[in-house]
Each structure stands twice: as C-alpha cells, then as structure tokens.
Design a protein around this motif. Structure first.
Motif, PDB file in Angstrom:
ATOM      1  N   SER A 179       3.511 -21.951 -16.829  1.00  0.00           N
ATOM      2  CA  SER A 179       3.080 -20.643 -16.349  1.00  0.00           C
ATOM      3  C   SER A 179       4.285 -19.778 -15.997  1.00  0.00           C
ATOM      4  O   SER A 179       4.346 -18.587 -16.355  1.00  0.00           O
ATOM      5  CB  SER A 179       2.183 -20.810 -15.121  1.00  0.00           C
ATOM      6  OG  SER A 179       1.853 -19.550 -14.559  1.00  0.00           O
ATOM      7  N   LYS A 180       5.243 -20.369 -15.327  1.00  0.00           N
ATOM      8  CA  LYS A 180       6.455 -19.638 -14.965  1.00  0.00           C
ATOM      9  C   LYS A 180       7.200 -19.192 -16.219  1.00  0.00           C
ATOM     10  O   LYS A 180       7.702 -18.070 -16.306  1.00  0.00           O
ATOM     11  CB  LYS A 180       7.353 -20.513 -14.102  1.00  0.00           C
ATOM     12  CG  LYS A 180       8.623 -19.822 -13.644  1.00  0.00           C
ATOM     13  CD  LYS A 180       9.466 -20.737 -12.763  1.00  0.00           C
ATOM     14  CE  LYS A 180      10.756 -20.025 -12.337  1.00  0.00           C
ATOM     15  NZ  LYS A 180      11.612 -20.917 -11.500  1.00  0.00           N
ATOM     16  N   LEU A 181       7.257 -20.092 -17.213  1.00  0.00           N
ATOM     17  CA  LEU A 181       7.921 -19.773 -18.479  1.00  0.00           C
ATOM     18  C   LEU A 181       7.258 -18.586 -19.166  1.00  0.00           C
ATOM     19  O   LEU A 181       7.933 -17.656 -19.634  1.00  0.00           O
ATOM     20  CB  LEU A 181       7.878 -20.992 -19.401  1.00  0.00           C
ATOM     21  CG  LEU A 181       8.294 -20.762 -20.859  1.00  0.00           C
ATOM     22  CD1 LEU A 181       9.796 -20.537 -20.955  1.00  0.00           C
ATOM     23  CD2 LEU A 181       7.871 -21.940 -21.727  1.00  0.00           C
ATOM     24  N   LEU A 182       5.924 -18.602 -19.224  1.00  0.00           N
ATOM     25  CA  LEU A 182       5.182 -17.552 -19.923  1.00  0.00           C
ATOM     26  C   LEU A 182       5.332 -16.184 -19.253  1.00  0.00           C
ATOM     27  O   LEU A 182       5.147 -15.150 -19.888  1.00  0.00           O
ATOM     28  CB  LEU A 182       3.701 -17.922 -19.998  1.00  0.00           C
ATOM     29  CG  LEU A 182       3.371 -19.146 -20.858  1.00  0.00           C
ATOM     30  CD1 LEU A 182       1.905 -19.515 -20.707  1.00  0.00           C
ATOM     31  CD2 LEU A 182       3.713 -18.889 -22.318  1.00  0.00           C
ATOM     32  N   GLN A 183       5.686 -16.196 -17.987  1.00  0.00           N
ATOM     33  CA  GLN A 183       5.871 -14.938 -17.265  1.00  0.00           C
ATOM     34  C   GLN A 183       7.295 -14.410 -17.356  1.00  0.00           C
ATOM     35  O   GLN A 183       7.614 -13.362 -16.783  1.00  0.00           O
ATOM     36  CB  GLN A 183       5.500 -15.135 -15.785  1.00  0.00           C
ATOM     37  CG  GLN A 183       4.044 -15.491 -15.564  1.00  0.00           C
ATOM     38  CD  GLN A 183       3.717 -15.738 -14.111  1.00  0.00           C
ATOM     39  OE1 GLN A 183       3.903 -14.862 -13.264  1.00  0.00           O
ATOM     40  NE2 GLN A 183       3.223 -16.927 -13.799  1.00  0.00           N
ATOM     41  N   GLU A 184       8.145 -15.113 -18.110  1.00  0.00           N
ATOM     42  CA  GLU A 184       9.553 -14.717 -18.221  1.00  0.00           C
ATOM     43  C   GLU A 184       9.874 -14.145 -19.592  1.00  0.00           C
ATOM     44  O   GLU A 184      10.967 -14.317 -20.112  1.00  0.00           O
ATOM     45  CB  GLU A 184      10.450 -15.918 -17.927  1.00  0.00           C
ATOM     46  CG  GLU A 184      10.336 -16.441 -16.510  1.00  0.00           C
ATOM     47  CD  GLU A 184      11.175 -17.687 -16.277  1.00  0.00           C
ATOM     48  OE1 GLU A 184      11.652 -18.272 -17.282  1.00  0.00           O
ATOM     49  OE2 GLU A 184      11.359 -18.063 -15.114  1.00  0.00           O
ATOM     50  N   ASP A 185       8.929 -13.493 -20.227  1.00  0.00           N
ATOM     51  CA  ASP A 185       9.139 -12.887 -21.542  1.00  0.00           C
ATOM     52  C   ASP A 185       9.541 -13.934 -22.575  1.00  0.00           C
ATOM     53  O   ASP A 185      10.462 -13.733 -23.379  1.00  0.00           O
ATOM     54  CB  ASP A 185      10.207 -11.795 -21.456  1.00  0.00           C
ATOM     55  CG  ASP A 185      10.147 -10.840 -22.640  1.00  0.00           C
ATOM     56  OD1 ASP A 185       9.064 -10.700 -23.233  1.00  0.00           O
ATOM     57  OD2 ASP A 185      11.192 -10.265 -22.989  1.00  0.00           O
ATOM     58  N   SER A 186       8.849 -15.065 -22.566  1.00  0.00           N
ATOM     59  CA  SER A 186       9.120 -16.149 -23.513  1.00  0.00           C
ATOM     60  C   SER A 186       8.732 -15.740 -24.923  1.00  0.00           C
ATOM     61  O   SER A 186       7.862 -14.889 -25.129  1.00  0.00           O
ATOM     62  CB  SER A 186       8.327 -17.396 -23.093  1.00  0.00           C
ATOM     63  OG  SER A 186       8.295 -18.344 -24.125  1.00  0.00           O
TER      64      SER A 186
END
Length: 250
Positions: A179-186
């Motif tokens: 979830s954190k990754l997906l919120q970092e413009d992955s």
C-alpha cells in the motif's frame, strides 16, 4: 551456425540442460511461441520459441544456463513455471538480470522462491529497466520477501508494470508495505495478490487505491464477500479494474 527460428527441447536428464544452454547461446534469431506439456520440475524458455525442460537444479548447470541467457539477445520471456530453484541458482538468475546484455522483458517464476532470493531480485528490478512483467506466484516469499521487493519497486529506475504475488504467503503486513509503495507513484499498473491470507490487509489496499498518485489499473484478489466489497468500493472510487476471483496477469 545456420539461422534457426524455432526450437523445442524436451530434456530428460541433467546433461540436457547443457544442450539448452548451447541453444540459447547460439540461436540468436528465435521467434514464435510454444509450450511443453507441464512436468513437475521444469524450465520453459518461451516468448522467442526456445524452450528448455530440466529435471535437475545443480549450481554449475544453472551457471552455464545463466551465461547463455546473457548471450541470447532475442529472448524476451523466461518461464520457470513448476521449477524448484535452489536459492543459489535463483541468485545466479538475478545476476543475469542485472547484466546489461540481458533483454528479458517477462520473467515467470512459479517455482517456490523464498525470501532469501528477494534482496538480489530487488536489486535486479532497479538495474534491468527492460523487465516489465514479473510473476512470483506459488512462492514462499512472505511479508519479509515483500519488504525486500518493495525496496527495488520503489526505486525511480524500476520500470516493472505487472507483478503477480498470488499464493505467496503474504499477510496484512505485506499488504501494508505494498500500500505504501502504491502511494509513492510506483510504475506498477497490475498487481495480483490472490490466494494470500491478507485478512484486514484489504484496508491498506483500499487506502492506496483512493490516492490520486496510485497508478494501479488492475488488482487481482481472492477474499470473502465482505472484504471483496470493501476492495470493490476502493476500486470504484479510483476507477480501477478488479477481480474477486484473483485474476492472473498473463
């Protein structure tokens, strides 16, 4: 060597993997696609027409095979479905992925990888910007493996778009990392988390899906009706596609 456009190798013993290595090294014009009927332990090299099936997994054989992958510039897809790679062999493969002459775009590893390989794989995701599709289904990555993979996936040089992590022993902790990754413009646009005991991890996924900088366009999952409804709400709000029956990303 005369031009070869397609070859299929049915390997029955350990020495045959050497033949596959020779094929990959010298058949530079391979085209087309094909499959070899599944065997319990096999390596299929496909996408450029060359396939190899191996019933062994020794360090030296995989070292030779990895070198052959570097030499073949036409091969775009490597399918290791149903293999059981040793950690050392998997590390060799990751070394090949980091090589500048590796042209693989798709890597399908339904071969029970463990967390021990994830650090090298994470590094490969940063270096190899051609790789856009990675399938690690039916592995024992766990939340620790997801954490290591996210280190590579969050790097701005990582170009991976499709990631399959179905049936990989991922829980809510792993979902929180993702979830954190997906919120970092992955760069990820497709993610499959089917058949994982994510439990309340669906809340973290919904949180990410509702963010405007989330690039995800398709989420595969397999949850109970109540949890699926929560995810569906998140999908609807973000305009994404989802499949409550765990859509595999091909």
């Amino acid at each position: 060597m005369a031009p070869v456009t397609e070859v299929s190798l049915h390997l029955k013993d350990a020495p045959d993997l050497k033949h596959a290595s020779f094929c990959l090294k010298h058949c530079e014009n391979l085209r087309g696609k094909g499959r070899v009927p599944g065997q319990r332990q096999c390596v299929k090299v496909r996408g450029s027409g060359c396939q190899a099936v191996s019933c062994s997994d020794t360090t030296q054989q995989w070292a030779d095979f990895s070198l052959a992958l570097e030499a073949n510039r036409s091969l775009k897809c490597l399918d290791l479905t149903a293999s059981e790679l040793l950690d050392e062999s998997a590390r060799m493969l990751c070394t090949t992925l980091r090589h500048p002459k590796c042209f693989l775009e798709k890597l399908l590893e339904n071969c029970r990888l463990t967390e021990a390989c994830c650090k090298e794989l994470s590094s490969a995701l940063i270096v190899n910007q051609r790789l856009t599709h990675l399938c690690l289904a039916n592995s024992n990555l766990g939340d620790g493996g997801v954490k290591l993979l996210c280190e590579g996936l969050s790097h701005p040089d990582c170009q991976l778009q499709n990631l399959v992590l179905s049936h990989s022993n991922i829980t809510r902790r792993g979902c929180r990392r993702l979830s954190k990754l997906l919120q970092e413009d992955s760069s990820l646009t497709n993610l499959d988390l089917g058949l994982n005991p994510i439990a309340t991890g669906s809340w973290y996924l919904c949180e990410a899906l509702q963010k405007t900088n989330c690039n995800l366009r398709c989420l595969g999952h397999s949850e109970g009706l109540e949890k699926s409804a929560r995810i569906a709400d998140g999908l609807q709000q973000s305009g994404l596609q989802g499949d409550t029956a765990s859509a595999g990303i091909q």
